[in-house]
Scaffold this active site. Structure first.
Site, PDB file in Angstrom:
ATOM      1  N   CYS A 118      -0.632   4.508  -9.830  1.00 16.17           N
ATOM      2  CA  CYS A 118      -1.942   4.716  -9.472  1.00 16.17           C
ATOM      3  C   CYS A 118      -2.289   4.258  -7.952  1.00 16.17           C
ATOM      4  CB  CYS A 118      -2.684   3.367 -10.427  1.00 16.17           C
ATOM      5  SG  CYS A 118      -4.398   3.272  -9.866  1.00 16.17           S
ATOM      6  N   CYS A 121      -5.103   1.716  -7.325  1.00 11.54           N
ATOM      7  CA  CYS A 121      -4.846   0.348  -7.560  1.00 11.54           C
ATOM      8  C   CYS A 121      -4.107  -0.195  -6.500  1.00 11.54           C
ATOM      9  CB  CYS A 121      -4.357   0.096  -8.857  1.00 11.54           C
ATOM     10  SG  CYS A 121      -4.903   1.180 -10.344  1.00 11.54           S
ATOM     11  N   ASP A 122      -3.063   0.552  -6.224  1.00  6.50           N
ATOM     12  CA  ASP A 122      -1.892  -0.165  -5.270  1.00  6.50           C
ATOM     13  C   ASP A 122      -1.677   0.413  -3.869  1.00  6.50           C
ATOM     14  OD1 ASP A 122      -1.247  -1.432  -7.744  1.00  6.50           O
ATOM     15  OD2 ASP A 122       0.202   0.175  -8.236  1.00  6.50           O
TER      16      ASP A 122
END
Ligand code: NAP
Length: 294
Positions: A118, A121-122
């Site tokens: 992701c 997300c990261d």
């Protein structure tokens, strides 16, 4: 959430069991550009939050809980969610899909240590800033991840096992037109390095046409090679194909009376936010008719 909205408006007081990721994978998309009604696009998290609010406004109850087991053998359907019993006369399975993994041992060992599924997300983590990154895949997800990562990375290597992208034209053109994106065609990742250092330092690639192997340095590997339906819980109970997608008749009905399904857990073809929403609506209408007929 659309199934909850429709069943709530039918005064059925639906209970939504969210699983560990309320709103599902869509919440990890930074911008949804193709959901009708949002000409400027909408953040995936915001879209799902708004859908939840809309369902709750009409009486849907949303509970953060994960279903651990199901007993669909009687007229009353029995679930266990976070250890507690839930009984219902009607169930709509809308459990979505999770990320497909490459299946490498090094991938498993380096997950969250540079291997991720992701970008939203990261991607902004300090360890990835101004570093070369690898995205694996050739679909819309891979293109979206690669484009997003150009904000942070020094360069993004898009590793695809063929020489044409599967992604939609608009996404493919966008990604190939972005100077920071370097496509690596006809190649697969055979190993992620370096398990010894407990962090990602590169990948070993194999060209599937020539068999040639080489190393590519990178600080992170973003795997975006499609999805696997979240239907393990229903194996042996509900009809599904060999890949685990639920098989439906008349739109939303499973093989068990009173059990319906909608969205990516039952859709191996379209897998779009809008088709999932449409299927959720259909499942809710079917569920309402089923209950009315009894
Ligand atoms: P997808 O369309 O199934 O693409 C998966 C990609 O990964 C394909 O290019 C496939 O290669 C490759 N792949 C699969 N298994 C692999 C393996 N073991 N090793 C290496 N490569 C592998 O999945 P997706 O990109 O996640 O998209 C899923 C659905 O969501 C699609 O319907 C897509 O349109 C939709 N979506 C849309 C958007 C958007 O519109 N912005 C964004 C995200 C997702 P091959 O091409 O060779 O099969």
């Amino acid at each position: 959430m659309t199934a909850a909205l429709y069943t709530a408006r039918a005064n059925l007081s639906p209970l939504v069991l969210t699983g560990i990721m309320p709103g599902g994978l869509l919440t990890t998309t930074n911008v949804v550009e193709n959901f009708p009604g949002f000409p400027e696009g909408i953040d995936g998290y915001e879209l799902m939050t708004r859908l939840q609010k809309q369902a709750e406004r009409f009486g849907a109850r949303v509970k953060f809980a994960t279903v651990e087991s199901v007993d669909l053998s009687g007229e009353t359907l029995r679930l266990t969610a976070d250890g507690g019993p839930v009984e219902t006369r009607c169930l709509i399975v809308a459990s979505g899909a999770g990320h497909r993994h490459l299946g490498l041992e090094s991938e498993r060992l380096l997950e969250k240590k540079g291997v991720t599924y992701c970008a939203t997300c990261d991607g902004a983590l300090p360890v990835f800033r101004n570093q070369p990154l690898v995205v694996v895949g050739g679909g819309d997800s891979a293109c979206e991840e690669a484009l997003y990562l150009t904000r942070f990375a020094s360069e993004v290597h898009l590793v695809h096992r063929r020489d044409t992208l599967r992604a939609s034209k608009i996404m493919a053109e966008r990604v190939l037109g972005q100077p920071k994106v370097r496509p690596v065609w006809d190649s697969v990742v055979t190993e992620i390095l370096d398990v010894g250092q407990d962090r990602v330092t590169g990948v070993r690639l194999r060209n599937v046409k020539t068999g040639e192997e080489r190393l590519l340095e990178c600080a992170g590997v973003f795997v975006a090679i499609g999805h696997v339906p979240n239907t393990q819980l229903f194996r042996g109970l509900l009809d599904m194909d060999e890949a685990g997608y639920l098989e439906l008749k008349q739109g939303a009905q499973t093989n068990i009376p009173g059990v319906f399904a909608a969205g990516d857990c039952a859709d191996r073809v379209y897998r779009q936010a809008i088709t999932a929403a449409g299927a959720g609506c259909a499942a809710a209408i079917e569920a309402e008719r089923y209950l009315a007929s009894r």
